[in-house]
Design an enzyme around this catalytic site. Structure first.
Site, PDB file in Angstrom:
ATOM      1  N   ARG A  58       0.711  -1.248  -0.032  1.00  0.00           N
ATOM      2  CA  ARG A  58      -0.015  -0.103   0.064  1.00  0.00           C
ATOM      3  C   ARG A  58       0.947   1.463  -0.019  1.00  0.00           C
ATOM      4  O   ARG A  58       0.703   2.133  -0.713  1.00  0.00           O
ATOM      5  CB  ARG A  58      -0.901  -0.058   1.224  1.00  0.00           C
ATOM      6  CG  ARG A  58      -2.259   1.117   1.059  1.00  0.00           C
ATOM      7  CD  ARG A  58      -3.122   0.915   2.383  1.00  0.00           C
ATOM      8  NE  ARG A  58      -4.049   1.763   1.841  1.00  0.00           N
ATOM      9  CZ  ARG A  58      -4.442   2.671   2.957  1.00  0.00           C
ATOM     10  NH1 ARG A  58      -4.062   2.461   4.233  1.00  0.00           N
ATOM     11  NH2 ARG A  58      -5.637   3.553   2.830  1.00  0.00           N
ATOM     12  N   ASP A  63       2.467   5.939  -3.058  1.00  0.00           N
ATOM     13  CA  ASP A  63       3.591   6.775  -3.190  1.00  0.00           C
ATOM     14  C   ASP A  63       3.794   6.961  -4.754  1.00  0.00           C
ATOM     15  O   ASP A  63       3.760   8.307  -5.392  1.00  0.00           O
ATOM     16  CB  ASP A  63       5.091   5.996  -2.884  1.00  0.00           C
ATOM     17  CG  ASP A  63       6.241   6.988  -3.326  1.00  0.00           C
ATOM     18  OD1 ASP A  63       6.322   8.309  -2.915  1.00  0.00           O
ATOM     19  OD2 ASP A  63       7.150   6.701  -3.779  1.00  0.00           O
ATOM     20  N   VAL A  66       1.154   9.214  -6.885  1.00  0.00           N
ATOM     21  CA  VAL A  66       1.283  10.800  -6.696  1.00  0.00           C
ATOM     22  C   VAL A  66       2.795  11.297  -7.164  1.00  0.00           C
ATOM     23  O   VAL A  66       3.650  10.806  -6.441  1.00  0.00           O
ATOM     24  CB  VAL A  66       0.785  11.280  -5.144  1.00  0.00           C
ATOM     25  CG1 VAL A  66       0.970  12.746  -5.322  1.00  0.00           C
ATOM     26  CG2 VAL A  66      -0.406  10.812  -4.770  1.00  0.00           C
ATOM     27  N   ASP A  70       8.488   8.719  -5.888  1.00  0.00           N
ATOM     28  CA  ASP A  70       9.682   9.557  -5.431  1.00  0.00           C
ATOM     29  C   ASP A  70       9.807   9.649  -3.971  1.00  0.00           C
ATOM     30  O   ASP A  70      10.577  10.522  -3.458  1.00  0.00           O
ATOM     31  CB  ASP A  70       9.412  10.907  -6.282  1.00  0.00           C
ATOM     32  CG  ASP A  70       8.232  11.631  -5.585  1.00  0.00           C
ATOM     33  OD1 ASP A  70       7.558  10.947  -4.935  1.00  0.00           O
ATOM     34  OD2 ASP A  70       8.189  12.729  -5.933  1.00  0.00           O
ATOM     35  N   SER A  72       7.593  10.796  -2.046  1.00  0.00           N
ATOM     36  CA  SER A  72       7.189  11.931  -1.239  1.00  0.00           C
ATOM     37  C   SER A  72       6.284  11.477  -0.302  1.00  0.00           C
ATOM     38  O   SER A  72       5.792  12.522   0.356  1.00  0.00           O
ATOM     39  CB  SER A  72       6.457  12.773  -2.454  1.00  0.00           C
ATOM     40  OG  SER A  72       5.486  11.732  -3.135  1.00  0.00           O
ATOM     41  N   ASN A  90      -4.254   8.519   2.756  1.00  0.00           N
ATOM     42  CA  ASN A  90      -3.089   7.868   3.603  1.00  0.00           C
ATOM     43  C   ASN A  90      -3.485   7.666   4.884  1.00  0.00           C
ATOM     44  O   ASN A  90      -2.268   7.454   5.483  1.00  0.00           O
ATOM     45  CB  ASN A  90      -2.185   8.881   3.159  1.00  0.00           C
ATOM     46  CG  ASN A  90      -1.645   8.907   1.826  1.00  0.00           C
ATOM     47  OD1 ASN A  90      -1.583   7.765   1.131  1.00  0.00           O
ATOM     48  ND2 ASN A  90      -1.135  10.066   1.092  1.00  0.00           N
ATOM     49  N   HIS A 187      -4.661  -7.028  -2.961  1.00  0.00           N
ATOM     50  CA  HIS A 187      -5.814  -7.045  -1.813  1.00  0.00           C
ATOM     51  C   HIS A 187      -5.618  -8.513  -1.137  1.00  0.00           C
ATOM     52  O   HIS A 187      -6.373  -8.590  -0.133  1.00  0.00           O
ATOM     53  CB  HIS A 187      -6.980  -6.586  -2.474  1.00  0.00           C
ATOM     54  CG  HIS A 187      -7.291  -5.009  -2.405  1.00  0.00           C
ATOM     55  ND1 HIS A 187      -8.429  -4.449  -2.791  1.00  0.00           N
ATOM     56  CD2 HIS A 187      -6.472  -4.069  -2.381  1.00  0.00           C
ATOM     57  CE1 HIS A 187      -8.239  -3.242  -2.769  1.00  0.00           C
ATOM     58  NE2 HIS A 187      -7.027  -3.088  -2.655  1.00  0.00           N
ATOM     59  N   ASP A 231      -9.205 -10.951   1.574  1.00  0.00           N
ATOM     60  CA  ASP A 231      -9.377 -12.346   1.098  1.00  0.00           C
ATOM     61  C   ASP A 231      -9.585 -13.048   2.324  1.00  0.00           C
ATOM     62  O   ASP A 231      -8.582 -13.543   3.253  1.00  0.00           O
ATOM     63  CB  ASP A 231      -7.751 -12.543   0.422  1.00  0.00           C
ATOM     64  CG  ASP A 231      -7.852 -14.216  -0.031  1.00  0.00           C
ATOM     65  OD1 ASP A 231      -8.474 -14.795   0.320  1.00  0.00           O
ATOM     66  OD2 ASP A 231      -6.790 -14.416  -0.528  1.00  0.00           O
ATOM     67  N   THR A 234      -6.836 -16.760   2.129  1.00  0.00           N
ATOM     68  CA  THR A 234      -5.483 -16.887   2.107  1.00  0.00           C
ATOM     69  C   THR A 234      -4.784 -15.595   2.386  1.00  0.00           C
ATOM     70  O   THR A 234      -4.216 -14.993   1.747  1.00  0.00           O
ATOM     71  CB  THR A 234      -4.759 -17.474   1.013  1.00  0.00           C
ATOM     72  OG1 THR A 234      -5.191 -16.840  -0.170  1.00  0.00           O
ATOM     73  CG2 THR A 234      -5.153 -19.069   1.044  1.00  0.00           C
ATOM     74  N   ASP A 239      -1.187 -14.711  -3.687  1.00  0.00           N
ATOM     75  CA  ASP A 239      -1.641 -15.678  -4.609  1.00  0.00           C
ATOM     76  C   ASP A 239      -2.695 -15.283  -5.609  1.00  0.00           C
ATOM     77  O   ASP A 239      -3.305 -14.098  -4.969  1.00  0.00           O
ATOM     78  CB  ASP A 239      -1.850 -16.987  -3.887  1.00  0.00           C
ATOM     79  CG  ASP A 239      -3.019 -16.955  -2.900  1.00  0.00           C
ATOM     80  OD1 ASP A 239      -3.864 -15.892  -2.815  1.00  0.00           O
ATOM     81  OD2 ASP A 239      -3.198 -17.951  -1.844  1.00  0.00           O
TER      82      ASP A 239
END
Length: 314
Positions: A58, A63, A66, A70, A72, A90, A187, A231, A234, A239
């Site tokens: 995530r 990062d 946007v 870099d 940021s 965020n 996810h 999920d 698992t 996977d």
């Protein structure tokens, strides 16, 4: 069974040795132990907390989404600037402390050499492999950005339709709809708080499996905005099970479930759900491509001494 020890000389995915001005092994001469230091510290954290993989995935995406990859997102706000970290999108992003730990060790070994942007990319790569995902090389040589502004964060939320999110991936990350669906596979190790899917529980929703809905209603009735894996099968493995889940109407987030229903994405979901090897290869390739979009290289940007603050100007 999840493989904990990763042998980095063996790769199941072959990627280009160069990506623009990035290249695999960028630090081989300037900081030969750079990648091994990253690998060791990520391994140490993973041994204590296997959810670090979801956190880094995530962090890396937020990062890159946007101004490119870099670093940021790592910048702290000041009295004169509200940084990306403060954006609503965020709020639950984490992993900053691990990146700081890696940077501190790299600064001791090779001062002002390895960028924070590369640390995020390498750490994420390592964590994905530790979680049973693909082992892949990533080109390095990114530089750290000089701007971090909360107003630049326009990442769409999970309530947006597939078309809006697909347009965002294309516009901000130069990724196709197919690559977007592939990256949603992250996810498989993610979680969501009740506040992000409660609206699906308060009214009839034929797109949600009734057994899952009953389970989530019970969870969210406890109060305190608890979380649940995206999920349900698992949740600590990278996977293709996520795709199988959403085809069975077991998507927790509205956007996840819509991927399996929207005509522009359903075919990609079905394809990835039926082929684990294809998912692994496609996921690695999409991660490398995302991590190479709009990067700063050469003399652009800077190599921060501390990831959370810009270098002082002389």
């Amino acid at each position: 069974m999840m493989k904990i020890n990763v042998i980095w000389s063996l790769f199941c995915i072959i990627v280009p040795l160069a990506f623009g001005e990035l290249k695999v092994g960028f630090y081989d001469s300037s900081c030969p132990k750079a990648e091994s230091i990253v690998n060791k510290l990520v391994q140490n954290r993973f041994d204590r907390d296997k959810t670090i993989t979801a956190a880094l995935l995530r962090l890396h995406f937020h990062d890159c989404a946007v101004r490119g990859c870099d670093a940021s997102i790592l910048i702290n706000s000041t009295t004169s600037n509200t940084a990306e970290k403060e954006a609503g999108a965020n709020n639950d992003v984490r992993g900053f402390d691990l990146i700081d730990e890696v940077k501190e060790n790299l600064e001791s070994a090779c001062p002002s050499t390895v960028s924070c942007a590369d640390i995020i990319t390498l750490a994420t790569r390592t964590a994905v492999a530790l979680s049973g995902g693909p082992k892949y090389q990533v080109p390095t040589g990114r530089r750290d950005g000089l701007v971090s502004n909360v107003d630049d964060v326009t990442i769409p939320g999970p309530f947006q339709p597939v078309s809006v999110i697909s347009q965002f991936f294309n516009r901000n990350l130069s990724l196709t709809t197919q690559e977007m669906v592939t990256l949603f596979g992250a996810h498989t190790v993610g979680v969501a708080h009740c506040g992000l899917f409660a609206s699906r529980l308060s009214s009839p929703d034929p797109t949600m499996d009734p057994v899952l809905k009953a389970k989530l209603v019970k969870l969210c009735s406890r109060g305190g905005d608890p979380s649940t894996p995206l999920d349900q099968n698992t949740s600590l493995l990278v996977d293709n099970d996520f795709y199988q889940q959403i085809l069975a109407k077991k998507g927790v987030l509205q956007i996840d479930q819509q991927l399996a229903l929207d005509k522009s994405t359903k075919g990609f979901v079905t394809d990835l759900a039926s082929d684990e090897a294809k998912f692994q290869k496609s996921f690695a390739n999409a991660m490398v491509k995302m991590g190479s979009v709009d990067v700063l290289v050469g003399s652009q940007g800077e190599i921060r001494k501390k990831c959370s603050v810009f270098n002082k100007r002389s």
